[in-house]
Write a protein that holds these residues in place. Structure first.
Motif, short mmCIF file in Angstrom:
data_model
loop_
_atom_site.label_atom_id
_atom_site.label_comp_id
_atom_site.label_asym_id
_atom_site.label_seq_id
_atom_site.Cartn_x
_atom_site.Cartn_y
_atom_site.Cartn_z
N TYR A 198 16.85 -7.22 75.40
CA TYR A 198 15.58 -7.25 76.13
C TYR A 198 14.68 -6.12 75.67
N PRO A 199 13.37 -6.26 75.88
CA PRO A 199 12.45 -5.23 75.39
C PRO A 199 12.79 -3.87 75.98
N GLY A 200 12.73 -2.83 75.17
CA GLY A 200 12.89 -1.47 75.65
C GLY A 200 14.31 -1.05 75.97
N ASN A 219 5.28 0.49 63.97
CA ASN A 219 5.22 0.13 65.39
C ASN A 219 6.11 -1.05 65.73
N PRO A 220 7.38 -0.94 65.42
CA PRO A 220 8.24 -2.11 65.62
C PRO A 220 8.58 -2.32 67.10
N ASP A 221 9.03 -3.52 67.41
CA ASP A 221 9.52 -3.80 68.76
C ASP A 221 11.03 -3.63 68.82
N LEU A 222 11.69 -3.82 67.67
CA LEU A 222 13.15 -3.69 67.63
C LEU A 222 13.54 -2.88 66.40
N ILE A 259 11.61 8.54 71.37
CA ILE A 259 10.75 7.51 70.81
C ILE A 259 10.80 6.25 71.67
N GLN A 260 12.00 5.96 72.18
CA GLN A 260 12.12 4.77 73.01
C GLN A 260 11.28 4.90 74.27
N ASN A 287 8.62 2.22 74.00
CA ASN A 287 9.34 1.08 74.56
C ASN A 287 9.99 0.19 73.49
N VAL A 288 10.40 0.83 72.40
CA VAL A 288 11.06 0.07 71.35
C VAL A 288 12.50 -0.22 71.80
#
Lengths: 360, 320, 348
Positions: B37-39, B172-175, B200-201, B205-206
């Motif tokens: 899931y995100p983040g 700027n990745p999401d994962l 960074i997370q 919210n990576v």
């Protein structure tokens, strides 16, 4: 029961000539190893831990020079106790009399420690034939016994296998068997389980412990993993930048650490109760040994640094008969201080656990 | 954990077989499913041969996958992708590698290494814009701006790993897939890098897919964990669920093998043994069964009932 | 009143905490020379390579200015100056290189000095002597060196370009493409080099371009092997994987990521190929299908002056010495380079 000292290193200093300049890898190390004991040397990159043991074995690379020091080794030569300074022996003499026969070493990568073109059985026998001129049949029987000792099932069949046919854990067991083939008094292990899976690591550590109980050999263990230290060590030396910064029994290191670097190492391992937001870490990087530094090499990373750390390197200051640490905090003129809170809490927890679990 | 959020990454029935000869294939990954899931940080744990690295590389499509479905940001990335999807995959999903020495091109300077993603996708802008973006990221990962002109060989392991993180972060990745990203570092440096990753997370919210074999670190950093063995996902759940109540005997042996940094206890302990060949289990027979909350275990109903009734907690220290 | 000290020593201060100021995020970075500087330093430690480097430089220098300073043209046949022994200005006062030579005749040995015989001989100097057609050997030797070097360098450059590309593509794609490419190369390689070269020259007729081409055609295979081997080694490196995860195209990866890392291997390989090329050219000249007259190359010089070996042996000495020195020097330099780049040298 008096402890018998078999290895004494005093004031060892080693320098290497590299393309980056002169590297003072070891800057004055004192070590003691007693019979039947396990000594752990803990350190990170640049600490000089591997170089120290290589000097004991006489296998320093050619561009290294021993600037000073003695390595006194006591052993039985034809039923007589002899003490020799290993640094006086040439490489050839070392190979003939000491290496393998009295002091054996195992390394990190089991694949490159074994000859890929020789069967496993032949590699175990090789040492025995060379040092003791054992008859082939006798040597083979002994080899099978050794394989059994290190926990290899079906040893007769394994004798004919080649290294690439075996798994990593089995290979490391074979390496241990080879090291023990000539009945050495001292076994030096240079990070022997770092490259192995954790389940296999547990087995190998237990194996070395069992062998120690059975044969009474002394072990020097090089590692950076404090968990491993907790499991195997009787006595611990923590090295940083080519010097020993703290030496103590294993319980003293975990329950009463005195050097800020040791505190940092202990805290760098996350624990159940560790603050989930931030792991207390030692800032900065391990030192570049090619650069001469004034004062305590650890001071740039030390939150507990004193002004004098910039000028003078602290000597080992005695805390008890068995415990010493190289930090100005321990000197009489040192300021009041307390351990980092996280560490105090952790030590509390450890004592608690010991009460609950330790009494089983 | 709310399961009604949209999953950022969904892997269903991933199979990765590598053909060695006409008759024989290595089944590196044999039917693995999980969601991220995100983040959040998902820890993928296993030993050598478990398939964890292969999963990481399959998800980021360094390999063609043998079978299964991978969905990233609601787009199917398992088969042939159109240009747009491919670009999205290559920018919004990034990877950090294990070996800090080998993951940076020794003949490129730091500026070029970090700006690589920008250059490839034409997002660099003018030369000064590109420079500025790189320098900002450099500071963000704790390195000085002056280092931009230097070469990898001049840095220590930890610093190089920061450069690797900067390279991934600038897109700027999401994962971010961290493939054993801290295993090759000194212990004190591992803590630094883990702290950096957590910061960074929090900021961006990576999500992390944290692949590792060091269980203490995985437990510290992960929200949820999947345990792999021989290409199968044998246990999965939140970190709490897995560490306080490991059900599968393999998980138990894995946890008990972690050397515990308390000498008085550690010296008296022996690790639990587990050998798949003699265990009588067949991973392909079982299926993932729920044993409470989000905790799932691979096995037949019978086997799981057995395991739940046993209690080997005393051998696994450090569990409350 | 207290005495004031020059250097107030306050031991108590030393034992106080430096505090938060200490942990500045000064991240140290090790000073290091650039890759090329390091390489040069390492190579310079090897005496053989220093010797090689210096002689190559000297020879190239002489090849450039030699023909200009002698005062003669390389194809200028001066009537009356045939087969003259070397005569060098200052050294002649010491009794050597004074233009005399000992001829073995049927009546015994005879000392002859042609410079005393011809008119205006006092002012005439031929530093390496002349050949049977009266051409100054000094000029011809350096002119020949020029041509030999030119052929060798062009051939090697072409080799690198073709071989490098072929090897990299073959190694990068692997699988069937690699298979096909390598099998074809093996077939080509099966034909002996000298046979190929000889046939080519015979078909294309000897000339500067054709000889260069012929040598290039046989040399690229070795280069492609080196490129392919390096590519295979580096293909799975993590930085290449990183580039792939970023979406870099194949061509970008080959030329921007991998090529800079194999460049040094190629350089060494070319250093070793140059002596090969020079020798092949010399061989061709010697068997008569080399550079056409009146152009000169080291090989053709040796070939033409070979006939005078027993009578005026000084004619063959300069080209032989230069050829031998060139080949030796390139080999030494290449050896030094290879040792300097050897990654297996452990330093701690």
């Amino acid at each position: 029961m008096t402890k018998e000292k078999i290895l004494e290193v005093r004031d060892l200093a080693i320098t290497f000539k590299t393309s980056a300049g002169s590297v003072r890898a070891v800057r004055g190390v004192d070590l003691d190893l007693f019979k039947g004991e396990t000594l752990a040397i803990v350190g990170e990159s640049g600490s000089g831990k591997s170089v120290t043991t290589k000097a004991i074995m006489g296998i320093l690379s050619n561009n290294g020079t021993i600037e000073s020091g003695t390595i006194l080794y006591t052993y039985e030569d034809k039923s007589e106790k002899v003490t020799k300074n290993l640094l006086d022996l040439s490489k050839k003499q070392m190979r003939k009399t000491i290496n393998g026969k009295h002091i054996a070493m195992i390394f990190q990568d089991p694949m490159t420690s074994l000859d890929p073109t020789m069967s496993v059985g032949n590699q175990i026998i090789e040492g025995m034939r060379t040092h003791y001129n054992t008859k082939k049949k006798e040597a083979q029987e002994k080899a099978i016994e050794l394989l059994r000792l290190v926990g290899i099932t079906d040893p007769e069949a394994r004798m004919k296998n080649y290294p690439h046919q075996l798994s990593g854990g089995m290979r490391q067991r074979i390496v241990i068997a080879i090291a023990l083939a000539c009945d050495p008094d001292v076994l030096i292990c240079d990070e022997p389980t770092t490259a192995l899976d954790v389940t296999i690591q547990a087995k190998i550590l237990e194996l070395i412990h069992d062998i120690q109980v059975k044969t009474g050999i002394s072990v020097i263990y090089i590692t950076h993993d404090l968990g491993v230290v907790a499991k195997v060590a009787d006595y611990v030396n923590v090295m940083y930048a080519g010097k020993i910064v703290e030496k103590a029994t294993v319980n003293e290191i975990f329950y009463e650490p005195k050097h800020p670097y040791t505190w940092g190492l202990l805290l760098a391992m996350p624990d159940l109760e560790t603050n989930p937001d931030k792991l207390v870490s030692i800032p900065g990087n391990p030192p570049n040994m090619a650069h001469e530094m004034e004062g305590d090499p650890f001071y740039p990373r030390n939150p507990y640094a004193l002004h004098i750390d910039k000028k003078k390197e602290p000597p080992l200051i005695k805390v008890s008969e068995t415990h010493a640490a190289a930090t100005w905090l321990l000197s009489e003129k040192g300021p009041e201080y307390s351990l980092p809170i996280e560490l105090q809490q952790r030590i509390e927890r450890m004592r608690e656990e010991d009460r609950v679990y330790g009494t089983e | 954990m709310e399961q009604n959020r949209e999953a950022l990454l969904e892997v269903k029935g991933l199979k990765q077989y590598f053909k060695i000869s006409r008759k024989f294939s290595v089944k590196a990954v044999d039917g693995v499913s999980f969601k991220i899931y995100p983040g959040e940080t998902y820890g993928l744990v296993g030993e050598s041969g478990s398939g964890k690295s292969t999963i990481g590389r399959s998800v980021i499509r360094l390999h063609e996958i043998t079978d299964g479905e991978i969905t990233f940001k609601e787009k199917d990335v398992s088969g042939k992708m159109d240009k747009e999807t491919q670009k999205m995959l290559r920018t919004k999903m990034q990877m950090i590698f294990q070996d800090p020495m080998a993951s940076l091109n020794p003949r490129k300077n730091v500026m070029d290494i970090i700006a690589q993603g920008l250059d490839i996708h034409g997002e660099a802008g003018s030369s000064s814009e590109r420079s500025e973006r790189v320098l900002q990221i450099l500071e963000r990962v704790g390195l000085s701006r002056e280092f931009a002109g230097r070469f990898p060989s001049q840095f220590s392991g930890g610093q190089r790993q920061r450069i690797g993180i900067a390279r991934a972060l600038i897109m700027n990745p999401d994962l971010i897939i961290a493939d054993e990203a801290i295993s090759a570092l000194d212990v004190s440096i591992q803590a630094q890098i883990v702290n950096l990753m957590k910061e960074i997370q929090e900021e961006t919210n990576v999500a992390y897919l944290f692949i590792a074999h060091d269980l203490s670190m995985v437990r510290y950093i992960s929200d949820r964990i999947g345990v792999l063995h021989l290409g199968h996902m044998i246990e999965t759940g939140t970190t709490e669920e897995i560490f306080s109540n490991p059900v599968h005997p393999y998980t138990q042996s894995l946890l008990s093998a972690i050397p515990y940094p308390n000498p008085m206890i550690e010296k008296k302990r022996t690790a639990l043994s587990y050998d798949y060949a003699t265990s009588g289990l067949d991973y392909s027979e079982g299926s993932l069964q729920n044993v409470g909350g989000t905790h799932e275990v691979l096995g037949t109903e019978e086997e799981i009932a057995n395991w739940l009734s046993e209690n080997r907690m005393e051998d696994i220290v450090g569990i409350k | 009143m207290d005495k004031t000290l020059d250097h107030p020593i306050n031991p108590i201060d030393d034992f106080t905490f430096i505090g938060a100021d200490n942990i500045s995020q000064i991240d140290e970075v090790y000073e290091e020379d650039s890759f090329w500087k390091q390489l040069v330093k390492r190579v310079m430690k090897n005496k053989g390579s220093i010797f090689g480097f210096i002689s190559i430089t000297l020879i190239i220098f002489m090849a450039l200015i030699g023909p200009m300073i002698s005062g003669y043209e390389f194809d200028e046949q001066v009537a009356g100056h045939e087969s003259m022994a070397p005569r060098i200005p200052i050294l002649e006062n010491f009794g050597i290189f004074d233009g005399t030579e000992t001829l073995k005749t049927s009546t015994g040995e005879l000392e002859v000095n042609k410079y005393e015989v011809i008119e205006g001989g006092e002012e005439v100097y031929h530093w390496f002597g002349t050949d049977v057609l009266g051409r100054d050997l000094f000029t011809r030797t350096w002119e020949g060196t020029r041509i030999s070097l030119y052929i060798a360098l062009v051939a090697v450059v072409v080799d690198v370009l073709i071989g490098m590309t072929y090897g990299m593509v073959s190694g990068y794609y692997g699988g069937r493409i690699d298979n096909i490419m390598q099998r074809s190369v093996e077939v080509l390689n099966g034909i002996p080099n000298l046979v190929v070269v000889t046939l080519l020259i015979i078909i294309l007729k000897p000339g500067l371009m054709s000889i260069t081409l012929a040598i290039a055609i046989t040399g690229w295979i070795g280069m492609s092997r080196v490129a392919r081997a390096s590519m295979l080694k580096l293909k799975e490196s993590e930085y290449v994987l990183a580039a792939r995860t970023m979406g870099a195209k194949d061509l970008t990866i080959m030329y921007k990521e991998i090529l800079p890392n194999i460049f040094s291997q190629l350089l060494i390989m070319s250093m070793f190929s140059i002596p090969n090329a020079i020798f092949t050219e010399a061989f061709l000249a010697f068997v008569g299908i080399g550079i056409p007259v009146p152009m000169a190359s080291l090989g053709s010089l040796i070939s033409e002056n070979f006939k005078s070996l027993t009578t005026h042996f000084y004619m063959i000495v300069p080209p032989v010495v230069v050829l031998a020195l060139l080949m030796l020097s390139f080999n030494l330099l290449a050896d030094g380079l290879r040792d300097a780049l050897d990654p297996t040298m452990k330093e701690v």
